[in-house]
Scaffold this motif. Structure first.
Motif, PDB file in Angstrom:
ATOM      1  N   GLY A 107      46.282  26.428  56.791  1.00  0.00           N
ATOM      2  CA  GLY A 107      47.508  26.703  55.731  1.00  0.00           C
ATOM      3  C   GLY A 107      47.017  26.681  54.509  1.00  0.00           C
ATOM      4  N   ALA A 108      45.628  26.673  54.227  1.00  0.00           N
ATOM      5  CA  ALA A 108      45.004  26.941  52.719  1.00  0.00           C
ATOM      6  C   ALA A 108      44.106  27.903  52.900  1.00  0.00           C
ATOM      7  N   PRO A 109      43.656  28.411  51.510  1.00  0.00           N
ATOM      8  CA  PRO A 109      42.944  29.665  51.402  1.00  0.00           C
ATOM      9  C   PRO A 109      41.632  29.284  51.670  1.00  0.00           C
ATOM     10  N   THR A 110      40.710  30.096  51.907  1.00  0.00           N
ATOM     11  CA  THR A 110      39.278  29.915  52.156  1.00  0.00           C
ATOM     12  C   THR A 110      38.816  29.664  50.775  1.00  0.00           C
ATOM     13  N   ARG A 111      37.341  29.499  50.728  1.00  0.00           N
ATOM     14  CA  ARG A 111      36.790  29.322  49.237  1.00  0.00           C
ATOM     15  C   ARG A 111      36.343  30.755  48.809  1.00  0.00           C
ATOM     16  N   ALA A 112      37.092  31.565  48.322  1.00  0.00           N
ATOM     17  CA  ALA A 112      36.972  32.928  48.012  1.00  0.00           C
ATOM     18  C   ALA A 112      37.272  33.134  46.513  1.00  0.00           C
ATOM     19  N   SER A 113      36.411  34.119  45.732  1.00  0.00           N
ATOM     20  CA  SER A 113      36.785  34.504  44.664  1.00  0.00           C
ATOM     21  C   SER A 113      36.674  35.935  44.423  1.00  0.00           C
ATOM     22  N   PHE A 114      37.563  36.553  43.519  1.00  0.00           N
ATOM     23  CA  PHE A 114      37.482  38.027  43.332  1.00  0.00           C
ATOM     24  C   PHE A 114      37.603  38.527  41.989  1.00  0.00           C
ATOM     25  N   LEU A 115      36.454  39.249  41.716  1.00  0.00           N
ATOM     26  CA  LEU A 115      36.660  39.810  40.176  1.00  0.00           C
ATOM     27  C   LEU A 115      37.164  41.166  40.075  1.00  0.00           C
ATOM     28  N   LEU A 116      38.396  41.330  39.324  1.00  0.00           N
ATOM     29  CA  LEU A 116      38.976  42.475  39.507  1.00  0.00           C
ATOM     30  C   LEU A 116      38.820  43.382  38.155  1.00  0.00           C
ATOM     31  N   ASP A 117      38.304  44.550  38.334  1.00  0.00           N
ATOM     32  CA  ASP A 117      38.226  45.277  36.986  1.00  0.00           C
ATOM     33  C   ASP A 117      39.469  46.011  36.289  1.00  0.00           C
ATOM     34  N   GLY A 118      39.480  46.378  35.146  1.00  0.00           N
ATOM     35  CA  GLY A 118      40.578  46.826  34.278  1.00  0.00           C
ATOM     36  C   GLY A 118      41.654  47.643  35.298  1.00  0.00           C
ATOM     37  N   ASP A 119      41.414  48.264  36.247  1.00  0.00           N
ATOM     38  CA  ASP A 119      42.075  48.977  37.222  1.00  0.00           C
ATOM     39  C   ASP A 119      42.817  48.175  38.170  1.00  0.00           C
ATOM     40  N   ASP A 138      27.371  32.227  38.806  1.00  0.00           N
ATOM     41  CA  ASP A 138      27.573  33.542  39.504  1.00  0.00           C
ATOM     42  C   ASP A 138      28.655  34.421  38.986  1.00  0.00           C
ATOM     43  N   TYR A 139      29.708  33.702  38.459  1.00  0.00           N
ATOM     44  CA  TYR A 139      30.737  34.309  37.951  1.00  0.00           C
ATOM     45  C   TYR A 139      30.383  35.074  36.620  1.00  0.00           C
ATOM     46  N   ARG A 140      29.597  34.223  35.851  1.00  0.00           N
ATOM     47  CA  ARG A 140      29.209  34.750  34.432  1.00  0.00           C
ATOM     48  C   ARG A 140      28.361  36.019  34.698  1.00  0.00           C
ATOM     49  N   ALA A 141      27.626  35.833  35.668  1.00  0.00           N
ATOM     50  CA  ALA A 141      26.620  37.197  35.804  1.00  0.00           C
ATOM     51  C   ALA A 141      27.312  38.238  36.376  1.00  0.00           C
ATOM     52  N   ALA A 142      28.394  37.959  36.976  1.00  0.00           N
ATOM     53  CA  ALA A 142      29.239  39.147  37.692  1.00  0.00           C
ATOM     54  C   ALA A 142      29.996  39.873  36.457  1.00  0.00           C
ATOM     55  N   VAL A 143      30.691  38.944  35.691  1.00  0.00           N
ATOM     56  CA  VAL A 143      31.517  39.528  34.584  1.00  0.00           C
ATOM     57  C   VAL A 143      30.502  40.213  33.552  1.00  0.00           C
ATOM     58  N   ALA A 144      29.479  39.764  33.391  1.00  0.00           N
ATOM     59  CA  ALA A 144      28.511  40.337  32.299  1.00  0.00           C
ATOM     60  C   ALA A 144      28.085  41.483  32.985  1.00  0.00           C
ATOM     61  N   ALA A 145      27.732  41.810  34.159  1.00  0.00           N
ATOM     62  CA  ALA A 145      27.425  43.125  34.764  1.00  0.00           C
ATOM     63  C   ALA A 145      28.582  44.188  34.664  1.00  0.00           C
ATOM     64  N   LEU A 146      29.850  43.529  34.981  1.00  0.00           N
ATOM     65  CA  LEU A 146      31.094  44.460  34.633  1.00  0.00           C
ATOM     66  C   LEU A 146      31.270  44.882  33.478  1.00  0.00           C
ATOM     67  N   THR A 147      31.158  44.215  32.526  1.00  0.00           N
ATOM     68  CA  THR A 147      31.555  44.357  31.194  1.00  0.00           C
ATOM     69  C   THR A 147      30.499  44.933  30.312  1.00  0.00           C
ATOM     70  N   ALA A 148      29.276  45.150  31.039  1.00  0.00           N
ATOM     71  CA  ALA A 148      27.965  45.643  30.306  1.00  0.00           C
ATOM     72  C   ALA A 148      28.045  47.193  29.992  1.00  0.00           C
TER      73      ALA A 148
END
Length: 148
Positions: A107-119, A138-148
């Motif tokens: 009854g709980a979510p799995t350990r998952a994260s999603f980075l959504l772009d502006g759309d 890892d979050y920082r690297a994903a955000v940096a890659a998306l916003t670069a």
């Protein structure tokens, strides 16, 4: 499960004060959606403390759990969280189910994260096994890659 390049579901969930917060859809900044299985648990607590102590730049953060909003409010206050902790309590697990990460047995979510772009499209995601914390680096690297 929602995958990279999929449009994320657009949902509204209450924060720790009952104020609706929107997930997905068009927005000015990317949004990092982090599912935590259980408030006050050891691994989830460590992940929340890491997010509090190492704030993300360049993306809005939303942390979700199937715990009731009052439990999440107590947890946020205890850990000093200033970003939204969202309750997916009722209808139970609806957001986790929409993202494809609800463990129907626990009854709980799995350990998952999603980075959504502006759309509102999933630009990056990570899924960790039970008991294995995700990395803020890892979050920082994903955000940096998306916003670069």
């Amino acid at each position: 499960m929602v995958a990279v390049a999929d449009r994320a579901p657009v949902l509204e969930l209450p924060d720790t004060h009952g104020t609706p917060v929107r997930l997905g859809g068009r927005r000015e900044r990317p949004q990092l959606v982090v599912f935590l299985p259980f408030a006050f648990s050891r691994v989830c607590g460590g992940e929340l403390r890491a997010l509090v102590s190492e704030p993300l730049d360049g993306a809005d953060l939303a942390v979700l759990s199937c715990d009731p909003l009052f439990a999440l409010r107590a947890w946020a206050e205890q850990e000093g969280a200033t970003f939204p902790l969202l309750s997916d309590f009722w209808p139970h697990g609806a957001a986790a189910r929409a993202f494809g990460v609800l463990d129907e047995t626990s009854g709980a979510p799995t350990r998952a994260s999603f980075l959504l772009d502006g759309d509102g499209v999933v630009a990056w995601s990570v899924h960790s096994p039970a008991g294995v914390a995700r990395s803020v680096a890892d979050y920082r690297a994903a955000v940096a890659a998306l916003t670069a």
